[in-house]
Motif scaffolding. Structure first.
Motif, PDB file in Angstrom:
ATOM      1  N   ARG A  88      -5.526  -1.618  -8.488  1.00 34.44           N
ATOM      2  CA  ARG A  88      -6.627  -1.912  -7.560  1.00 34.44           C
ATOM      3  C   ARG A  88      -6.981  -3.399  -7.457  1.00 34.44           C
ATOM      4  O   ARG A  88      -8.110  -3.754  -7.154  1.00 34.44           O
ATOM      5  CB  ARG A  88      -7.863  -1.098  -7.926  1.00 34.44           C
ATOM      6  CG  ARG A  88      -7.682   0.380  -7.742  1.00 34.44           C
ATOM      7  CD  ARG A  88      -8.991   1.117  -7.992  1.00 34.44           C
ATOM      8  NE  ARG A  88      -8.860   2.499  -7.619  1.00 34.44           N
ATOM      9  CZ  ARG A  88      -8.850   3.496  -8.474  1.00 34.44           C
ATOM     10  NH1 ARG A  88      -8.960   3.265  -9.761  1.00 34.44           N
ATOM     11  NH2 ARG A  88      -8.738   4.735  -8.053  1.00 34.44           N
ATOM     12  N   ARG A  89      -6.016  -4.264  -7.705  1.00 36.22           N
ATOM     13  CA  ARG A  89      -6.252  -5.701  -7.516  1.00 36.22           C
ATOM     14  C   ARG A  89      -5.704  -6.180  -6.174  1.00 36.22           C
ATOM     15  O   ARG A  89      -5.839  -7.351  -5.843  1.00 36.22           O
ATOM     16  CB  ARG A  89      -5.593  -6.497  -8.645  1.00 36.22           C
ATOM     17  CG  ARG A  89      -6.344  -6.411  -9.950  1.00 36.22           C
ATOM     18  CD  ARG A  89      -5.934  -7.485 -10.942  1.00 36.22           C
ATOM     19  NE  ARG A  89      -4.556  -7.896 -10.863  1.00 36.22           N
ATOM     20  CZ  ARG A  89      -3.658  -7.727 -11.829  1.00 36.22           C
ATOM     21  NH1 ARG A  89      -3.984  -7.157 -12.954  1.00 36.22           N
ATOM     22  NH2 ARG A  89      -2.428  -8.148 -11.664  1.00 36.22           N
ATOM     23  N   ARG A  90      -5.078  -5.273  -5.421  1.00 28.86           N
ATOM     24  CA  ARG A  90      -4.494  -5.631  -4.132  1.00 28.86           C
ATOM     25  C   ARG A  90      -4.797  -4.517  -3.144  1.00 28.86           C
ATOM     26  O   ARG A  90      -4.564  -3.361  -3.421  1.00 28.86           O
ATOM     27  CB  ARG A  90      -2.987  -5.828  -4.273  1.00 28.86           C
ATOM     28  CG  ARG A  90      -2.271  -6.054  -2.958  1.00 28.86           C
ATOM     29  CD  ARG A  90      -0.818  -6.414  -3.167  1.00 28.86           C
ATOM     30  NE  ARG A  90      -0.681  -7.736  -3.767  1.00 28.86           N
ATOM     31  CZ  ARG A  90      -0.752  -8.866  -3.085  1.00 28.86           C
ATOM     32  NH1 ARG A  90      -0.973  -8.866  -1.789  1.00 28.86           N
ATOM     33  NH2 ARG A  90      -0.593 -10.024  -3.698  1.00 28.86           N
ATOM     34  N   ARG A 115      -1.782  -1.872  10.389  1.00 33.16           N
ATOM     35  CA  ARG A 115      -3.163  -2.276  10.679  1.00 33.16           C
ATOM     36  C   ARG A 115      -4.201  -1.240  10.225  1.00 33.16           C
ATOM     37  O   ARG A 115      -5.393  -1.501  10.321  1.00 33.16           O
ATOM     38  CB  ARG A 115      -3.325  -2.529  12.173  1.00 33.16           C
ATOM     39  CG  ARG A 115      -2.550  -3.731  12.668  1.00 33.16           C
ATOM     40  CD  ARG A 115      -2.751  -3.948  14.172  1.00 33.16           C
ATOM     41  NE  ARG A 115      -2.057  -5.109  14.634  1.00 33.16           N
ATOM     42  CZ  ARG A 115      -0.817  -5.114  15.104  1.00 33.16           C
ATOM     43  NH1 ARG A 115      -0.143  -4.000  15.188  1.00 33.16           N
ATOM     44  NH2 ARG A 115      -0.249  -6.226  15.503  1.00 33.16           N
ATOM     45  N   VAL A 116      -3.760  -0.069   9.760  1.00 34.00           N
ATOM     46  CA  VAL A 116      -4.713   0.942   9.287  1.00 34.00           C
ATOM     47  C   VAL A 116      -5.287   0.431   7.964  1.00 34.00           C
ATOM     48  O   VAL A 116      -4.545   0.214   7.005  1.00 34.00           O
ATOM     49  CB  VAL A 116      -4.046   2.322   9.106  1.00 34.00           C
ATOM     50  CG1 VAL A 116      -5.048   3.330   8.537  1.00 34.00           C
ATOM     51  CG2 VAL A 116      -3.468   2.813  10.429  1.00 34.00           C
ATOM     52  N   PRO A 117      -6.606   0.221   7.906  1.00 34.84           N
ATOM     53  CA  PRO A 117      -7.198  -0.422   6.730  1.00 34.84           C
ATOM     54  C   PRO A 117      -7.126   0.403   5.445  1.00 34.84           C
ATOM     55  O   PRO A 117      -7.162   1.633   5.470  1.00 34.84           O
ATOM     56  CB  PRO A 117      -8.667  -0.614   7.132  1.00 34.84           C
ATOM     57  CG  PRO A 117      -8.706  -0.467   8.608  1.00 34.84           C
ATOM     58  CD  PRO A 117      -7.585   0.452   8.969  1.00 34.84           C
ATOM     59  N   TYR A 118      -7.048  -0.311   4.357  1.00 32.06           N
ATOM     60  CA  TYR A 118      -7.105   0.256   3.012  1.00 32.06           C
ATOM     61  C   TYR A 118      -8.351   1.133   2.900  1.00 32.06           C
ATOM     62  O   TYR A 118      -9.437   0.762   3.323  1.00 32.06           O
ATOM     63  CB  TYR A 118      -7.188  -0.904   2.013  1.00 32.06           C
ATOM     64  CG  TYR A 118      -7.256  -0.531   0.564  1.00 32.06           C
ATOM     65  CD1 TYR A 118      -6.105  -0.518  -0.218  1.00 32.06           C
ATOM     66  CD2 TYR A 118      -8.466  -0.227  -0.046  1.00 32.06           C
ATOM     67  CE1 TYR A 118      -6.163  -0.213  -1.568  1.00 32.06           C
ATOM     68  CE2 TYR A 118      -8.534   0.083  -1.400  1.00 32.06           C
ATOM     69  CZ  TYR A 118      -7.374   0.088  -2.158  1.00 32.06           C
ATOM     70  OH  TYR A 118      -7.431   0.393  -3.499  1.00 32.06           O
ATOM     71  N   GLY A 119      -8.177   2.308   2.342  1.00 31.50           N
ATOM     72  CA  GLY A 119      -9.310   3.189   2.106  1.00 31.50           C
ATOM     73  C   GLY A 119      -9.729   4.030   3.292  1.00 31.50           C
ATOM     74  O   GLY A 119     -10.660   4.817   3.197  1.00 31.50           O
ATOM     75  N   PRO A 154       1.566   1.856   5.091  1.00 27.93           N
ATOM     76  CA  PRO A 154       0.831   2.957   4.460  1.00 27.93           C
ATOM     77  C   PRO A 154       0.788   4.274   5.237  1.00 27.93           C
ATOM     78  O   PRO A 154      -0.265   4.715   5.693  1.00 27.93           O
ATOM     79  CB  PRO A 154      -0.570   2.369   4.308  1.00 27.93           C
ATOM     80  CG  PRO A 154      -0.695   1.451   5.485  1.00 27.93           C
ATOM     81  CD  PRO A 154       0.670   0.850   5.651  1.00 27.93           C
ATOM     82  N   CYS A 155       1.931   4.938   5.341  1.00 23.39           N
ATOM     83  CA  CYS A 155       1.974   6.220   6.055  1.00 23.39           C
ATOM     84  C   CYS A 155       1.136   7.286   5.356  1.00 23.39           C
ATOM     85  O   CYS A 155       0.769   8.286   5.981  1.00 23.39           O
ATOM     86  CB  CYS A 155       3.410   6.683   6.260  1.00 23.39           C
ATOM     87  SG  CYS A 155       4.408   6.705   4.774  1.00 23.39           S
ATOM     88  N   HIS A 156       0.785   7.068   4.096  1.00 24.01           N
ATOM     89  CA  HIS A 156      -0.098   8.018   3.407  1.00 24.01           C
ATOM     90  C   HIS A 156      -1.494   8.049   4.031  1.00 24.01           C
ATOM     91  O   HIS A 156      -2.228   9.005   3.838  1.00 24.01           O
ATOM     92  CB  HIS A 156      -0.173   7.690   1.910  1.00 24.01           C
ATOM     93  CG  HIS A 156      -0.709   6.327   1.613  1.00 24.01           C
ATOM     94  ND1 HIS A 156       0.097   5.200   1.623  1.00 24.01           N
ATOM     95  CD2 HIS A 156      -1.956   5.897   1.307  1.00 24.01           C
ATOM     96  CE1 HIS A 156      -0.638   4.144   1.330  1.00 24.01           C
ATOM     97  NE2 HIS A 156      -1.892   4.536   1.129  1.00 24.01           N
ATOM     98  N   ARG A 157      -1.838   7.038   4.819  1.00 23.79           N
ATOM     99  CA  ARG A 157      -3.157   6.980   5.459  1.00 23.79           C
ATOM    100  C   ARG A 157      -3.226   7.767   6.766  1.00 23.79           C
ATOM    101  O   ARG A 157      -4.273   7.823   7.397  1.00 23.79           O
ATOM    102  CB  ARG A 157      -3.539   5.520   5.722  1.00 23.79           C
ATOM    103  CG  ARG A 157      -3.697   4.710   4.451  1.00 23.79           C
ATOM    104  CD  ARG A 157      -4.065   3.268   4.726  1.00 23.79           C
ATOM    105  NE  ARG A 157      -3.961   2.499   3.494  1.00 23.79           N
ATOM    106  CZ  ARG A 157      -3.741   1.201   3.443  1.00 23.79           C
ATOM    107  NH1 ARG A 157      -3.636   0.502   4.564  1.00 23.79           N
ATOM    108  NH2 ARG A 157      -3.634   0.583   2.286  1.00 23.79           N
ATOM    109  N   LEU A 181      -6.550   6.699  -4.957  1.00 20.72           N
ATOM    110  CA  LEU A 181      -6.508   5.325  -5.462  1.00 20.72           C
ATOM    111  C   LEU A 181      -7.279   4.389  -4.545  1.00 20.72           C
ATOM    112  O   LEU A 181      -8.017   3.510  -4.999  1.00 20.72           O
ATOM    113  CB  LEU A 181      -5.047   4.855  -5.574  1.00 20.72           C
ATOM    114  CG  LEU A 181      -4.828   3.400  -5.938  1.00 20.72           C
ATOM    115  CD1 LEU A 181      -5.003   3.216  -7.431  1.00 20.72           C
ATOM    116  CD2 LEU A 181      -3.466   2.927  -5.493  1.00 20.72           C
ATOM    117  N   GLU A 182      -7.147   4.589  -3.234  1.00 22.75           N
ATOM    118  CA  GLU A 182      -7.809   3.728  -2.252  1.00 22.75           C
ATOM    119  C   GLU A 182      -9.237   4.138  -1.968  1.00 22.75           C
ATOM    120  O   GLU A 182      -9.937   3.452  -1.217  1.00 22.75           O
ATOM    121  CB  GLU A 182      -6.998   3.731  -0.946  1.00 22.75           C
ATOM    122  CG  GLU A 182      -5.637   3.106  -1.093  1.00 22.75           C
ATOM    123  CD  GLU A 182      -4.864   3.038   0.215  1.00 22.75           C
ATOM    124  OE1 GLU A 182      -5.432   3.390   1.278  1.00 22.75           O
ATOM    125  OE2 GLU A 182      -3.692   2.621   0.179  1.00 22.75           O
ATOM    126  N   GLY A 183      -9.677   5.261  -2.536  1.00 22.06           N
ATOM    127  CA  GLY A 183     -11.041   5.707  -2.301  1.00 22.06           C
ATOM    128  C   GLY A 183     -11.231   6.465  -1.005  1.00 22.06           C
ATOM    129  O   GLY A 183     -12.364   6.716  -0.598  1.00 22.06           O
TER     130      GLY A 183
END
Length: 186
Positions: A88-90, A115-119, A154-157, A181-183
């Motif tokens: 979780r540092r990146r 472009r799909v944002p983290y989390g 990030p296709c997991h998003r 992990l991404e919340g």
């Protein structure tokens, strides 16, 4: 005759540094299991959950050429960024990505995916619309299934229209872990 390990490592490093390789790879340990990571002089080419590395390396050589060798130092930057992500540092990756061998539509979809944002999550339909083909949600699903660099792209998003977790080439359990992990999942 057995080649000493130090000489083997130096040979592989020199081959990678001198540009003699079409691609270099190594296995990177992660909380999701081992990932085969391949890079070229253009950038990150492949991240694979595949339990059959020979199959992955065959696909790599079909895309970039036959000179593919294990050279751990060549993937150090990708390894470092993946390690930072998993602790979780990146939240985003700075790696150049080599998308050779993909169709223009797949490249457009992956550009939008980046472009799909983290989390956060998006849907296949939303991604299709952003890529300029609003009725191509199924085609987007195929691109996600064949994403050559999961996690970094990030296709997991990407989730179903109802918000259900559907389809992930690395397995739904890994998709769940990445979203946790991404919340994005509690």
């Amino acid at each position: 005759m057995t080649v000493p390990a130090d000489l083997d490592h130096r040979f592989r490093d020199a081959a990678a540094r001198s540009g003699l390789l079409d691609a270099a790879f190594d296995v990177v340990e992660t909380p999701l299991g081992d990932l085969l990571v391949a890079v070229t002089n253009r950038g990150l080419l492949r991240i694979s959950y595949d339990s059959d590395p020979d199959k992955t390396l065959e696909r790599v050589s079909q895309v970039v050429g036959a000179s593919v060798m294990r050279a751990p130092r060549a993937v150090d930057e990708a390894r470092r960024e993946l390690e930072e992500y998993f602790v979780r540092r990146r939240r985003g990756f700075d790696l150049a990505v080599d998308l050779r061998g993909l169709t223009p539509f797949a490249v457009r979809v992956l550009d939008e995916l980046a472009r799909v944002p983290y989390g956060l999550t998006s849907t296949y339909g939303e991604l299709a619309a952003l890529a300029g083909r609003p009725r191509a949600a199924r085609a987007v699903g195929m691109v996600m299934n064949r994403n050559p660099v999961p996690i970094v792209l990030p296709c997991h998003r990407i989730v179903g229209a109802s918000g259900d977790l559907v389809g992930y080439a690395g397995g739904l359990e890994r998709k769940v872990e990445l979203l946790r992990l991404e919340g994005a999942l509690l």
